[in-house]
Design a protein around this motif. Sequence first.
Motif, PDB file in Angstrom:
ATOM      1  N   SER A  92       0.822  -1.216   0.000  1.00 39.27           N
ATOM      2  CA  SER A  92       0.000   0.000   0.000  1.00 39.27           C
ATOM      3  C   SER A  92       0.852   1.260   0.000  1.00 39.27           C
ATOM      4  O   SER A  92       0.305   2.373   0.062  1.00 39.27           O
ATOM      5  N   GLY A  93       2.190   1.100  -0.064  1.00 46.66           N
ATOM      6  CA  GLY A  93       3.086   2.249  -0.089  1.00 46.66           C
ATOM      7  C   GLY A  93       3.487   2.755   1.285  1.00 46.66           C
ATOM      8  O   GLY A  93       4.135   3.797   1.401  1.00 46.66           O
ATOM      9  N   ILE A  94       3.124   2.008   2.319  1.00 45.06           N
ATOM     10  CA  ILE A  94       3.411   2.420   3.706  1.00 45.06           C
ATOM     11  C   ILE A  94       4.772   1.881   4.114  1.00 45.06           C
ATOM     12  O   ILE A  94       4.997   0.670   4.091  1.00 45.06           O
ATOM     13  N   THR A  95       5.696   2.763   4.468  1.00 46.65           N
ATOM     14  CA  THR A  95       7.030   2.338   4.887  1.00 46.65           C
ATOM     15  C   THR A  95       7.228   2.427   6.398  1.00 46.65           C
ATOM     16  O   THR A  95       8.137   1.800   6.935  1.00 46.65           O
ATOM     17  N   THR A  96       6.395   3.213   7.084  1.00 45.84           N
ATOM     18  CA  THR A  96       6.411   3.271   8.545  1.00 45.84           C
ATOM     19  C   THR A  96       4.985   3.093   9.035  1.00 45.84           C
ATOM     20  O   THR A  96       4.096   3.864   8.669  1.00 45.84           O
ATOM     21  N   VAL A  97       4.761   2.061   9.855  1.00 48.68           N
ATOM     22  CA  VAL A  97       3.406   1.783  10.329  1.00 48.68           C
ATOM     23  C   VAL A  97       3.410   1.680  11.848  1.00 48.68           C
ATOM     24  O   VAL A  97       4.264   1.035  12.442  1.00 48.68           O
ATOM     25  N   VAL A 374       0.487   1.194  -6.620  1.00 52.04           N
ATOM     26  CA  VAL A 374       1.859   1.173  -6.125  1.00 52.04           C
ATOM     27  C   VAL A 374       2.672   0.195  -6.958  1.00 52.04           C
ATOM     28  O   VAL A 374       2.349  -1.000  -7.011  1.00 52.04           O
ATOM     29  N   ARG A 375       3.717   0.692  -7.600  1.00 49.69           N
ATOM     30  CA  ARG A 375       4.543  -0.152  -8.455  1.00 49.69           C
ATOM     31  C   ARG A 375       5.796  -0.639  -7.742  1.00 49.69           C
ATOM     32  O   ARG A 375       6.203  -1.794  -7.899  1.00 49.69           O
ATOM     33  N   GLN A 376       6.437   0.218  -6.995  1.00 48.60           N
ATOM     34  CA  GLN A 376       7.651  -0.148  -6.272  1.00 48.60           C
ATOM     35  C   GLN A 376       7.727   0.673  -4.990  1.00 48.60           C
ATOM     36  O   GLN A 376       7.200   1.789  -4.929  1.00 48.60           O
ATOM     37  N   VAL A 377       8.384   0.103  -3.971  1.00 49.97           N
ATOM     38  CA  VAL A 377       8.547   0.793  -2.686  1.00 49.97           C
ATOM     39  C   VAL A 377       9.965   0.525  -2.178  1.00 49.97           C
ATOM     40  O   VAL A 377      10.467  -0.602  -2.277  1.00 49.97           O
ATOM     41  N   TRP A 378      10.578   1.573  -1.640  1.00 49.35           N
ATOM     42  CA  TRP A 378      11.900   1.456  -1.037  1.00 49.35           C
ATOM     43  C   TRP A 378      11.852   1.946   0.411  1.00 49.35           C
ATOM     44  O   TRP A 378      11.195   2.947   0.708  1.00 49.35           O
TER      45      TRP A 378
END
Length: 385
Positions: A92-97, A374-378
């Motif tokens: 979902s594009g979430i990097t900090t949850v 969302v295609r890619q997440v870093w």
Amino acid sequence: MPDTPHILRNARIVLPDAVIHGWLRIEDGVIAGFSEGDAPAGNSLDLRGDLLIPGLVELHTDHLESHYAPRPKVRWHPLGAVLAYDAQIAASGITTVFDSLRAGTDIDGGGLGSELLALTEAIDEARRGDLLRAEHRTHLRCEIPSPDVVEVVQDYAARFPVDLISLMDHTPGQRQFRDVEKYFTYARRSGKSLEEIKALTELRMTTGAERAERNRPQLVEIVRRRSIPLASHDDTTAGDVEQSAAEGATVAEFPTTVEAAARSRAGGITVMMGAPNLIRGGSHSGNVAAEELAREGLLDILSSDYVPASLLMAAFQLPARVPGISLPQAVATVTANPAAATRLHDRGRIAAGLRADLARVQLGGTAEMPVPVVRQVWREGRRIV
């Protein structure tokens, strides 16, 4: 984390105050630089004109519960539930949850409050094994009428880090559930009969106020002693907001009225609303609409609450729904603003020296109703999706 520079080129980069077409360099897990135009020579990835935004920061999602308890009286493998939830969060594009874990058992012994430690230990196991995609932090949702909430929070905070605490009171007849009939509809998800729900509702209404009055100041003292960010929950009246402000709340989660949101903002409290509320066009409990608060200039943060994918969708639909809100401002409601509200000043914006927490987004749908993909997440420069 990678040691060699990595360049993302041919991207529409969403900055805090503008959108530029250019490139961004990642080095040692941080943003080393960016600019408009053609990328410098070096190892690069062509984003084909897709949007590049900061990784999302989610402050309140209880979606882990859906994976751990997918049906009434069903419990899934804790570690398996955590990993499935984490994968959905990252996608979902979430990097900090902030994992919103309930503290305190229900008056009837139901709910997941008694299984708080099982879920926390599963998250901790996944973290130690480097199995997690997103960075997980702890948000304790403290149900203040619970008979054991103070003891649970004291024990938990002595054993595990706590990054956010919210004070919740879901006693029927006030706050979120001023309409008791709406509460009955919500409570039917438990699988109990209407007669059982009505009996428990009467018990909650007769015992809730007394327990909440006793427990609340003790929880506030824990927050102050440990310097934990504090959120109020479902503030409705001016009195609710005044109490929250006196206790040191810095975030107002899901105020139920325009009055409560306006008073929170006037008192320096950041206002957070649910992304599902915005997408659906209103609250499922009949309370104030997120879009109405946005039109009044009273919306600071969006939270996915119970649908992780809603966070990004709401951010991209906000400018279409509310004239005057730019895409950078809308993106800030799911990145920079929640990061700042929880003292995470190393992320949430595309700026040199900050963490390379990034999401590549392609748009589907229509201009009036965009649907982001969302295609890619870093996260810190490492690709996780």
